[in-house]
Design a protein around this motif. Structure first.
Motif, PDB file in Angstrom:
ATOM      1  N   GLY A  22     -44.441  81.882 -38.931  1.00  0.00           N
ATOM      2  CA  GLY A  22     -43.187  81.481 -38.974  1.00  0.00           C
ATOM      3  C   GLY A  22     -42.862  80.295 -39.791  1.00  0.00           C
ATOM      4  N   VAL A  23     -43.904  79.995 -40.545  1.00  0.00           N
ATOM      5  CA  VAL A  23     -43.821  78.708 -41.348  1.00  0.00           C
ATOM      6  C   VAL A  23     -44.056  79.323 -42.974  1.00  0.00           C
ATOM      7  CG1 VAL A  23     -44.809  76.462 -42.097  1.00  0.00           C
ATOM      8  CG2 VAL A  23     -44.761  77.105 -39.442  1.00  0.00           C
ATOM      9  N   SER A  24     -43.033  78.700 -43.745  1.00  0.00           N
ATOM     10  CA  SER A  24     -43.263  79.174 -45.182  1.00  0.00           C
ATOM     11  C   SER A  24     -43.458  77.718 -45.976  1.00  0.00           C
ATOM     12  CB  SER A  24     -41.924  79.843 -45.847  1.00  0.00           C
ATOM     13  OG  SER A  24     -40.955  78.870 -45.748  1.00  0.00           O
ATOM     14  N   MET A  25     -44.214  78.107 -46.890  1.00  0.00           N
ATOM     15  CA  MET A  25     -44.943  76.803 -47.713  1.00  0.00           C
ATOM     16  C   MET A  25     -44.385  77.105 -49.123  1.00  0.00           C
ATOM     17  SD  MET A  25     -48.699  76.458 -46.115  1.00  0.00           S
ATOM     18  CE  MET A  25     -48.908  74.888 -47.013  1.00  0.00           C
ATOM     19  N   VAL A  26     -43.794  76.137 -49.852  1.00  0.00           N
ATOM     20  CA  VAL A  26     -43.434  76.359 -51.225  1.00  0.00           C
ATOM     21  C   VAL A  26     -44.053  75.055 -51.739  1.00  0.00           C
ATOM     22  CG1 VAL A  26     -41.517  76.124 -52.821  1.00  0.00           C
ATOM     23  CG2 VAL A  26     -41.126  77.165 -50.606  1.00  0.00           C
ATOM     24  N   PHE A  27     -45.003  75.393 -52.723  1.00  0.00           N
ATOM     25  CA  PHE A  27     -45.980  74.320 -53.196  1.00  0.00           C
ATOM     26  C   PHE A  27     -44.945  73.747 -54.439  1.00  0.00           C
ATOM     27  CE2 PHE A  27     -49.017  76.529 -50.892  1.00  0.00           C
ATOM     28  CZ  PHE A  27     -49.728  75.609 -50.486  1.00  0.00           C
ATOM     29  N   GLN A  28     -44.760  72.646 -54.762  1.00  0.00           N
ATOM     30  CA  GLN A  28     -43.802  71.951 -55.740  1.00  0.00           C
ATOM     31  C   GLN A  28     -44.970  71.346 -56.776  1.00  0.00           C
ATOM     32  OE1 GLN A  28     -41.809  69.031 -53.106  1.00  0.00           O
ATOM     33  NE2 GLN A  28     -40.169  70.780 -52.653  1.00  0.00           N
ATOM     34  N   ASP A  29     -43.938  71.185 -57.968  1.00  0.00           N
ATOM     35  CA  ASP A  29     -44.645  70.702 -59.050  1.00  0.00           C
ATOM     36  C   ASP A  29     -45.413  69.158 -59.148  1.00  0.00           C
ATOM     37  OD1 ASP A  29     -44.108  73.029 -60.287  1.00  0.00           O
ATOM     38  OD2 ASP A  29     -42.093  72.233 -61.207  1.00  0.00           O
ATOM     39  N   ASP A  30     -44.891  68.584 -58.332  1.00  0.00           N
ATOM     40  CA  ASP A  30     -45.362  67.030 -57.817  1.00  0.00           C
ATOM     41  C   ASP A  30     -46.440  67.058 -57.065  1.00  0.00           C
ATOM     42  OD1 ASP A  30     -44.032  67.499 -55.558  1.00  0.00           O
ATOM     43  OD2 ASP A  30     -42.896  65.691 -55.622  1.00  0.00           O
ATOM     44  N   MET A  67     -53.810  72.213 -45.354  1.00  0.00           N
ATOM     45  CA  MET A  67     -52.660  73.380 -45.891  1.00  0.00           C
ATOM     46  C   MET A  67     -53.063  74.767 -45.351  1.00  0.00           C
ATOM     47  SD  MET A  67     -50.429  71.482 -47.239  1.00  0.00           S
ATOM     48  CE  MET A  67     -50.701  70.033 -46.109  1.00  0.00           C
ATOM     49  N   GLY A  68     -54.354  74.902 -45.428  1.00  0.00           N
ATOM     50  CA  GLY A  68     -54.678  76.461 -45.011  1.00  0.00           C
ATOM     51  C   GLY A  68     -54.506  76.472 -43.387  1.00  0.00           C
ATOM     52  N   ARG A  69     -54.562  75.445 -42.652  1.00  0.00           N
ATOM     53  CA  ARG A  69     -54.378  75.802 -41.398  1.00  0.00           C
ATOM     54  C   ARG A  69     -52.773  75.893 -41.013  1.00  0.00           C
ATOM     55  NH1 ARG A  69     -57.834  70.761 -37.977  1.00  0.00           N
ATOM     56  NH2 ARG A  69     -59.826  71.673 -38.743  1.00  0.00           N
ATOM     57  N   ILE A  70     -52.172  75.031 -41.801  1.00  0.00           N
ATOM     58  CA  ILE A  70     -50.454  75.409 -41.783  1.00  0.00           C
ATOM     59  C   ILE A  70     -50.169  76.803 -42.299  1.00  0.00           C
ATOM     60  CG2 ILE A  70     -48.389  74.684 -42.769  1.00  0.00           C
ATOM     61  CD1 ILE A  70     -49.498  71.739 -42.682  1.00  0.00           C
ATOM     62  N   ALA A  71     -50.780  77.213 -43.420  1.00  0.00           N
ATOM     63  CA  ALA A  71     -50.716  78.621 -43.886  1.00  0.00           C
ATOM     64  C   ALA A  71     -50.648  79.706 -42.792  1.00  0.00           C
ATOM     65  CB  ALA A  71     -51.064  78.734 -45.153  1.00  0.00           C
ATOM     66  N   GLU A  72     -51.784  79.414 -41.874  1.00  0.00           N
ATOM     67  CA  GLU A  72     -52.170  80.320 -40.949  1.00  0.00           C
ATOM     68  C   GLU A  72     -50.820  80.498 -39.787  1.00  0.00           C
ATOM     69  OE1 GLU A  72     -55.933  79.131 -39.661  1.00  0.00           O
ATOM     70  OE2 GLU A  72     -56.844  80.022 -41.336  1.00  0.00           O
ATOM     71  N   THR A  73     -50.160  79.610 -39.797  1.00  0.00           N
ATOM     72  CA  THR A  73     -49.044  79.519 -38.675  1.00  0.00           C
ATOM     73  C   THR A  73     -47.966  80.386 -38.815  1.00  0.00           C
ATOM     74  OG1 THR A  73     -49.653  76.876 -38.456  1.00  0.00           O
ATOM     75  CG2 THR A  73     -47.658  77.989 -37.423  1.00  0.00           C
TER      76      THR A  73
END
Length: 105
Positions: A65-73, A57-63
């Protein structure tokens, strides 16, 4: 063992947990449906350990143009914009020798 059997022996290299998780995430992102929608929901499995999950997830966060939305599940919604042709163009004068790096996920 005969020479033919020895020659056919394959050395098996095990993938690390991070590599397995990265491969699974990559296949979700690269699926035709995700590419069409420019989004993918990554579900965390019970077998995904904290350290590996956080690293991928950290590697993706460093990319860019990519947004990350952490979900409750526990899943993560990844969204990205389609690159235009202008974003992909690199002029030959700007190209420098760069060592190839493995994909960040």
């Amino acid at each position: 063992m005969s020479k033919a059997q020895k020659a056919k022996q394959v050395v098996r290299v095990e993938m690390s947990a991070v590599e397995r998780l990265g491969l699974r995430v990559s296949s979700m992102i690269n699926s035709p449906r995700a590419q069409e929608r420019c989004s993918a929901v990554i579900h965390r499995l019970d077998t995904d350990r904290d350290a590996e999950w956080e690293e991928v997830m950290g590697r993706i966060a460093e990319t860019d143009g990519v947004s990350m939305v952490f979900q409750d599940d526990g899943g993560v919604l990844l969204e990205w914009e389609v690159q235009s042709d202008e974003d992909r163009v690199v002029e030959l004068g700007e190209v420098e020798a760069v060592e190839e790096e493995p994909a960040p996920f």
